[in-house]
Enzyme design. Structure first.
Site, PDB file in Angstrom:
ATOM      1  N   ASN A 189      25.623 -26.392 -49.712  1.00  0.00           N
ATOM      2  CA  ASN A 189      24.530 -25.265 -49.765  1.00  0.00           C
ATOM      3  C   ASN A 189      23.602 -25.225 -50.976  1.00  0.00           C
ATOM      4  O   ASN A 189      24.200 -24.928 -52.112  1.00  0.00           O
ATOM      5  CB  ASN A 189      25.371 -23.963 -49.743  1.00  0.00           C
ATOM      6  CG  ASN A 189      24.737 -22.726 -49.674  1.00  0.00           C
ATOM      7  OD1 ASN A 189      23.443 -22.619 -49.488  1.00  0.00           O
ATOM      8  ND2 ASN A 189      25.110 -21.582 -49.874  1.00  0.00           N
ATOM      9  N   TYR A 239      36.990 -20.618 -43.354  1.00  0.00           N
ATOM     10  CA  TYR A 239      36.108 -21.971 -42.930  1.00  0.00           C
ATOM     11  C   TYR A 239      36.461 -21.971 -41.449  1.00  0.00           C
ATOM     12  O   TYR A 239      35.340 -22.074 -40.575  1.00  0.00           O
ATOM     13  CB  TYR A 239      36.491 -23.099 -43.498  1.00  0.00           C
ATOM     14  CG  TYR A 239      36.315 -23.024 -45.004  1.00  0.00           C
ATOM     15  CD1 TYR A 239      35.106 -23.351 -45.561  1.00  0.00           C
ATOM     16  CD2 TYR A 239      37.088 -22.882 -46.052  1.00  0.00           C
ATOM     17  CE1 TYR A 239      34.549 -23.437 -46.615  1.00  0.00           C
ATOM     18  CE2 TYR A 239      36.875 -22.829 -47.482  1.00  0.00           C
ATOM     19  CZ  TYR A 239      35.423 -23.118 -47.772  1.00  0.00           C
ATOM     20  OH  TYR A 239      35.170 -23.090 -49.060  1.00  0.00           O
ATOM     21  N   GLU A 258      31.759  -8.292 -56.057  1.00  0.00           N
ATOM     22  CA  GLU A 258      31.415  -7.560 -54.917  1.00  0.00           C
ATOM     23  C   GLU A 258      32.562  -6.848 -54.428  1.00  0.00           C
ATOM     24  O   GLU A 258      32.380  -6.224 -53.341  1.00  0.00           O
ATOM     25  CB  GLU A 258      31.207  -8.808 -53.866  1.00  0.00           C
ATOM     26  CG  GLU A 258      29.783  -9.386 -54.143  1.00  0.00           C
ATOM     27  CD  GLU A 258      29.507 -10.651 -53.033  1.00  0.00           C
ATOM     28  OE1 GLU A 258      30.287 -10.556 -52.084  1.00  0.00           O
ATOM     29  OE2 GLU A 258      28.517 -11.296 -53.245  1.00  0.00           O
ATOM     30  N   CYS A 302      28.085 -18.742 -49.885  1.00  0.00           N
ATOM     31  CA  CYS A 302      29.380 -19.604 -49.500  1.00  0.00           C
ATOM     32  C   CYS A 302      30.391 -19.186 -50.170  1.00  0.00           C
ATOM     33  O   CYS A 302      31.660 -19.495 -49.870  1.00  0.00           O
ATOM     34  CB  CYS A 302      28.954 -20.993 -49.695  1.00  0.00           C
ATOM     35  SG  CYS A 302      28.222 -21.501 -51.312  1.00  0.00           S
ATOM     36  N   HIS A 303      30.479 -18.269 -51.445  1.00  0.00           N
ATOM     37  CA  HIS A 303      31.384 -17.946 -52.190  1.00  0.00           C
ATOM     38  C   HIS A 303      32.342 -16.919 -51.303  1.00  0.00           C
ATOM     39  O   HIS A 303      33.540 -16.525 -51.683  1.00  0.00           O
ATOM     40  CB  HIS A 303      30.889 -17.332 -53.466  1.00  0.00           C
ATOM     41  CG  HIS A 303      30.123 -16.080 -53.161  1.00  0.00           C
ATOM     42  ND1 HIS A 303      28.750 -16.044 -53.128  1.00  0.00           N
ATOM     43  CD2 HIS A 303      30.623 -14.602 -53.177  1.00  0.00           C
ATOM     44  CE1 HIS A 303      28.334 -14.893 -53.053  1.00  0.00           C
ATOM     45  NE2 HIS A 303      29.320 -13.847 -53.210  1.00  0.00           N
TER      46      HIS A 303
END
Length: 166
Positions: free
Chosen positions: A120, A97, A155, A128-129
């Site tokens: 979001n 962040y 991912e 945002c993950h």
């Protein structure tokens, strides 16, 4: 006069997601049970919703690493700036962040950036993950930390430990 909002449903590993679109772009990706987004729809689907559903399906199938969709972001200018910065985080990578706050030119606004991420409306599409705590911890995700952990593992992110076979 208000916009027509269209709804398209897409299957995901978490249940059906609702993709809300306008004539301009994707307005929201609504998770099952998400009460933050009031999601009445005037009509079912439009071409943008169908394309979003296709791209999300490809993402979940491991065939897509990014999204090419028009967005109709609805928030404050600061929120939009924070949300748009999410698109710069590469697939499979994470930032803190604090790092995201620096990227938007507001290094002292870490909490405000985190709060904007929490609102979001187009999660996954604007990832945002991929934003984690400075200590590497998985913090805050509207769909829950299990969903965040799954998306990062999907991912191939180093932010989550691989699951060991039983």
């Amino acid at each position: 006069m208000t916009d027509t909002i269209y709804r398209t449903t897409v299957a995901s590993p978490f249940g059906d997601l609702r993709v809300l679109t306008s004539e301009r772009g994707v307005v929201a990706v609504v998770w099952p049970g998400d009460r933050r987004v009031n999601s009445p729809a005037d009509a079912t689907s439009n071409s943008i919703g169908q394309e979003a559903a296709q791209q999300l399906s490809e993402y979940f199938a491991g065939e897509r690493t990014g999204f090419d969709l028009p967005l109709d972001l609805r928030g404050t200018e600061f929120q939009k700036q924070v949300w748009e910065s999410l698109a710069t985080i590469p697939f499979g990578q994470t930032v803190s962040y604090a790092e995201q706050a620096e990227r938007v030119g507001r290094p002292s606004a870490v909490r405000a950036v985190a709060a904007a991420n929490g609102k979001n409306p187009v999660s996954i599409v604007l990832p945002c993950h991929r934003v984690i705590g400075s200590d590497g911890s998985l913090t805050g995700y509207a769909a829950g930390l299990d969903a965040k952990r799954w998306l990062l593992a999907h991912e191939g992110s180093q932010a989550v430990a691989p699951t060991l076979p039983i």
